[in-house]
Structure formats: C-alpha cells, structure tokens
Write a protein that holds these residues in place. Structure first.
Motif, PDB file in Angstrom:
ATOM      1  N   LEU A 139     -17.205 -21.466 -81.040  1.00  0.00           N
ATOM      2  CA  LEU A 139     -16.828 -20.147 -80.672  1.00  0.00           C
ATOM      3  C   LEU A 139     -17.556 -20.108 -79.200  1.00  0.00           C
ATOM      4  N   LEU A 140     -18.777 -20.683 -79.093  1.00  0.00           N
ATOM      5  CA  LEU A 140     -19.582 -20.605 -77.724  1.00  0.00           C
ATOM      6  C   LEU A 140     -18.609 -21.362 -76.711  1.00  0.00           C
ATOM      7  N   ILE A 141     -18.261 -22.507 -77.177  1.00  0.00           N
ATOM      8  CA  ILE A 141     -17.501 -23.278 -76.114  1.00  0.00           C
ATOM      9  C   ILE A 141     -16.057 -22.874 -75.889  1.00  0.00           C
ATOM     10  N   GLY A 142     -15.362 -22.138 -76.767  1.00  0.00           N
ATOM     11  CA  GLY A 142     -14.245 -21.219 -76.302  1.00  0.00           C
ATOM     12  C   GLY A 142     -14.602 -20.284 -75.478  1.00  0.00           C
ATOM     13  N   ILE A 143     -15.766 -19.374 -75.590  1.00  0.00           N
ATOM     14  CA  ILE A 143     -16.056 -18.525 -74.913  1.00  0.00           C
ATOM     15  C   ILE A 143     -16.325 -18.905 -73.475  1.00  0.00           C
ATOM     16  N   GLY A 144     -17.157 -20.135 -73.286  1.00  0.00           N
ATOM     17  CA  GLY A 144     -17.674 -20.532 -72.060  1.00  0.00           C
ATOM     18  C   GLY A 144     -16.036 -21.115 -71.162  1.00  0.00           C
ATOM     19  N   PHE A 145     -15.266 -21.599 -72.175  1.00  0.00           N
ATOM     20  CA  PHE A 145     -13.886 -22.164 -71.344  1.00  0.00           C
ATOM     21  C   PHE A 145     -13.305 -21.029 -71.021  1.00  0.00           C
ATOM     22  N   GLU A 146     -13.093 -19.872 -71.849  1.00  0.00           N
ATOM     23  CA  GLU A 146     -12.293 -18.834 -71.331  1.00  0.00           C
ATOM     24  C   GLU A 146     -12.827 -18.236 -70.025  1.00  0.00           C
ATOM     25  N   ILE A 147     -14.300 -18.214 -69.764  1.00  0.00           N
ATOM     26  CA  ILE A 147     -14.774 -17.863 -68.586  1.00  0.00           C
ATOM     27  C   ILE A 147     -14.374 -18.578 -67.344  1.00  0.00           C
ATOM     28  N   PHE A 148     -14.189 -19.960 -67.423  1.00  0.00           N
ATOM     29  CA  PHE A 148     -13.839 -20.985 -66.861  1.00  0.00           C
ATOM     30  C   PHE A 148     -12.470 -20.676 -66.101  1.00  0.00           C
ATOM     31  N   LEU A 149     -11.710 -20.392 -67.179  1.00  0.00           N
ATOM     32  CA  LEU A 149     -10.248 -19.892 -66.783  1.00  0.00           C
ATOM     33  C   LEU A 149      -9.937 -18.679 -66.238  1.00  0.00           C
ATOM     34  N   ILE A 150     -10.781 -17.695 -66.362  1.00  0.00           N
ATOM     35  CA  ILE A 150     -10.711 -16.414 -65.711  1.00  0.00           C
ATOM     36  C   ILE A 150     -11.208 -16.641 -64.481  1.00  0.00           C
ATOM     37  N   ILE A 151     -11.931 -17.514 -64.106  1.00  0.00           N
ATOM     38  CA  ILE A 151     -12.473 -17.919 -62.780  1.00  0.00           C
ATOM     39  C   ILE A 151     -11.382 -18.452 -61.853  1.00  0.00           C
ATOM     40  N   LEU A 152     -10.579 -19.434 -62.618  1.00  0.00           N
ATOM     41  CA  LEU A 152      -9.529 -20.227 -61.946  1.00  0.00           C
ATOM     42  C   LEU A 152      -8.507 -19.406 -61.803  1.00  0.00           C
ATOM     43  N   LEU A 153      -8.108 -18.106 -62.723  1.00  0.00           N
ATOM     44  CA  LEU A 153      -7.183 -17.208 -62.348  1.00  0.00           C
ATOM     45  C   LEU A 153      -7.532 -16.512 -61.067  1.00  0.00           C
ATOM     46  N   LEU A 154      -8.663 -16.160 -60.799  1.00  0.00           N
ATOM     47  CA  LEU A 154      -8.967 -15.581 -59.536  1.00  0.00           C
ATOM     48  C   LEU A 154      -9.036 -16.499 -58.400  1.00  0.00           C
ATOM     49  N   ALA A 155      -9.336 -17.618 -58.471  1.00  0.00           N
ATOM     50  CA  ALA A 155      -9.411 -18.606 -57.331  1.00  0.00           C
ATOM     51  C   ALA A 155      -7.882 -19.117 -56.974  1.00  0.00           C
ATOM     52  N   MET A 156      -6.874 -19.223 -57.932  1.00  0.00           N
ATOM     53  CA  MET A 156      -5.869 -19.878 -57.561  1.00  0.00           C
ATOM     54  C   MET A 156      -4.642 -18.593 -57.622  1.00  0.00           C
ATOM     55  N   SER A 157      -3.720 -18.547 -56.684  1.00  0.00           N
ATOM     56  CA  SER A 157      -2.830 -17.456 -56.703  1.00  0.00           C
ATOM     57  C   SER A 157      -1.425 -18.010 -57.129  1.00  0.00           C
ATOM     58  N   ASP A 158      -1.300 -19.405 -56.912  1.00  0.00           N
ATOM     59  CA  ASP A 158       0.345 -19.917 -57.049  1.00  0.00           C
ATOM     60  C   ASP A 158       0.619 -19.596 -58.646  1.00  0.00           C
ATOM     61  N   LEU A 159       1.983 -19.219 -58.723  1.00  0.00           N
ATOM     62  CA  LEU A 159       2.398 -18.957 -60.144  1.00  0.00           C
ATOM     63  C   LEU A 159       2.390 -20.362 -61.148  1.00  0.00           C
ATOM     64  N   ALA A 160       2.412 -21.532 -60.652  1.00  0.00           N
ATOM     65  CA  ALA A 160       2.448 -22.701 -61.244  1.00  0.00           C
ATOM     66  C   ALA A 160       1.090 -22.768 -62.044  1.00  0.00           C
ATOM     67  N   SER A 161       0.031 -22.483 -61.283  1.00  0.00           N
ATOM     68  CA  SER A 161      -1.133 -22.941 -61.884  1.00  0.00           C
ATOM     69  C   SER A 161      -1.512 -21.540 -62.972  1.00  0.00           C
ATOM     70  N   TRP A 162      -0.933 -20.503 -62.724  1.00  0.00           N
ATOM     71  CA  TRP A 162      -1.230 -19.485 -63.482  1.00  0.00           C
ATOM     72  C   TRP A 162      -0.356 -19.683 -65.015  1.00  0.00           C
ATOM     73  N   PHE A 163       0.711 -20.639 -64.882  1.00  0.00           N
ATOM     74  CA  PHE A 163       1.401 -20.825 -65.993  1.00  0.00           C
ATOM     75  C   PHE A 163       0.399 -21.698 -66.860  1.00  0.00           C
ATOM     76  N   VAL A 164      -0.229 -22.780 -66.311  1.00  0.00           N
ATOM     77  CA  VAL A 164      -1.082 -23.544 -67.110  1.00  0.00           C
ATOM     78  C   VAL A 164      -2.335 -22.964 -67.518  1.00  0.00           C
ATOM     79  N   ILE A 165      -2.891 -21.988 -66.806  1.00  0.00           N
ATOM     80  CA  ILE A 165      -4.105 -21.310 -66.890  1.00  0.00           C
ATOM     81  C   ILE A 165      -3.819 -20.670 -68.389  1.00  0.00           C
ATOM     82  N   ARG A 166      -2.603 -19.865 -68.484  1.00  0.00           N
ATOM     83  CA  ARG A 166      -2.338 -18.912 -69.204  1.00  0.00           C
ATOM     84  C   ARG A 166      -2.157 -19.854 -70.665  1.00  0.00           C
ATOM     85  N   PHE A 167      -1.605 -21.012 -70.594  1.00  0.00           N
ATOM     86  CA  PHE A 167      -1.464 -21.794 -71.654  1.00  0.00           C
ATOM     87  C   PHE A 167      -2.718 -22.093 -72.365  1.00  0.00           C
TER      88      PHE A 167
END
Length: 255
Positions: A106-134
């Motif tokens: 669970l802690l690994i999953g939470i840490g990875f989710e925080i990393f993905l949220i930071i990526l959403l904020l850092a990347m604005s292109d739609l293709a990256s968002w598709f990968v991040i949401r997956f």
C-alpha cells in the motif's frame, strides 16, 4: 482425603483454576481484537482518503482538457485508461502480495501515485496524460485489491457483512468529497494538484498503526479475473455496468 486434596488443587483463594485460566487468556484475546480493529480502521481510512483523490482528479482532468478545446472523444478515452490499468494490474497484484506485506505494498502504491500526480503537473501533452492515467489505474488496483482482501480476511465471519458494508459506505462517501474540494480550488493552477499530493500523504499516515499483513490462504494462483467471470458472470456484468455508469458520469458530465 484424596478428594479433598484434589479440591484444594483445583481451587486457589476460592477461585476455580478454570476461571483463572480463562482470565489469563482474556488479555490475549483483547489484544487480538484491538489489533484487528486498529488494522481495519487504518485500511478503511487509507482507501477512503484515496477515494477522495480519485474523485478529485477524474473531473479535474476532464475540465482542463475541455478548456484546451480537446474533443469529448479524447476526454472519454483518457477516462478509459484508468479502468484499463485497474483490470491489467489486477493480474499481478495478488502475486506481489505474497512477496511484500500488505502495508508495504500500500505504501509503495501511495508513493507511486504521488509521483504520477507530479508528472501530471509537470507534463501537459495529451499523450503523456494517457500513459499517466493508465498507471494511475494500476496504482488503484494495488490499493483496492490489497485493502479489500485485508479487510475481508481479518474480519470475523459473524460481522464480515457489516464491516464490508461500512467499508463501502465510507468509500462511496469519499467519492463525493473530491468534487467539493474542486469547487474551492478551481481547475487552473497547481492548487488542485497540491491537494491531491497532500491527500495521498494523508492516506499513508493511518498505515503506521496497521500491522504487517500477508494473506493466510495462498489459494489457486491460476484463478484470475477471467476465471471469476466464468464462475459469476451476472455479478461481473453488474460490476461492469455500475463502473461504466460511474466513470461516464464523473468524466463526461462536468464537460
């Protein structure tokens, strides 16, 4: 004389030895009940806070894409990536649950989710968002599968139905909080993303009070989602229908 001696051995200070032994066993039983209740509270709190994060980002990303004049088809496609990640992730989570403890996973999953949220904020292109949401969907499969199995396994049979009902009620209530937060933060800027990160950090805190968890029953490792579909097709169809309705509502109704 022999009977009197036996009576004296079975009674200490007027208290039968059987009752004294029961009294000595009670602290151990109380400790187990306390540990079980503490773990249940920690897991339910963790997943409920994560539910707020889900209900925050699903409409948020749709509204951001609408402001960029992205078509509703692509917005729906982006929303589809999360359940796709959940489905594919469900094939691997049980295997890793046998390797890692439930709390660590669970802690690994939470840490990875925080990393993905930071990526959403850092990347604005739609293709990256598709990968991040997956991969957010994969993270969701970790959090939900571990928490569901943890709650179901440590809950006594006599109250399992009530506990699972409470668990799902609290989780559904958390889904209503995310859009409420969005009305206060707005959809522009970094504030909603910061809220998401803070919520995930908050979700990790209750796990401090949870013990290590590894499933007691190994079960049949070849049994997977498709196997369950063959066993209970009507139940799976109902779950798919409800999930489709929920994702459609939270993703497309805001736009």
């Amino acid at each position: 004389v022999e009977n009197a001696s036996r009576h004296e051995q079975s009674v200490v200070y007027g208290i039968p030895l059987e009752k004294m032994n029961q009294g000595q066993k009670q602290p151990g039983a109380l400790r187990r009940h306390w540990d079980r209740g503490r773990a249940l509270a920690a897991v339910i709190s963790c997943v409920s806070i994560y539910g707020i994060t889900i209900s925050l980002f699903t409409p948020l990303l749709s509204l951001i894409l609408e402001s960029r004049a992205v078509s509703s088809t692509l917005i729906g496609g982006l929303a589809m990536m999360t359940p796709l990640g959940v489905i594919l992730g469900s094939f691997f989570v049980p295997r890793y649950l046998q390797i890692f403890s439930g709390r660590r996973l669970l802690l690994i999953g939470i840490g990875f989710e925080i990393f993905l949220i930071i990526l959403l904020l850092a990347m604005s292109d739609l293709a990256s968002w598709f990968v991040i949401r997956f991969f957010m969907g994969v993270t969701g499969s970790v959090l939900f599968i571990v928490s569901d199995s943890w709650v179901a396994e440590i809950t006594p049979d006599a109250i399992r139905g009530r506990v699972m009902g409470l668990y799902n009620t609290v989780l559904l209530f958390s889904f209503a909080v995310g859009p409420l937060i969005l009305t206060m933060t707005g959809t522009s800027g970094v504030l909603p993303f910061v809220w998401g990160i803070l919520l995930m950090v908050l979700a990790a805190l209750p796990l401090i009070f949870a013990d290590r968890y590894v499933p007691e029953s190994s079960g049949n490792r070849s049994f997977n989602v498709f196997s369950f579909t063959r066993v209970a097709p009507l139940l799976v169809f109902g779950c798919v229908a409800v999930a489709f309705k929920e994702m459609s509502a939270t993703s497309l109704l805001p736009v």
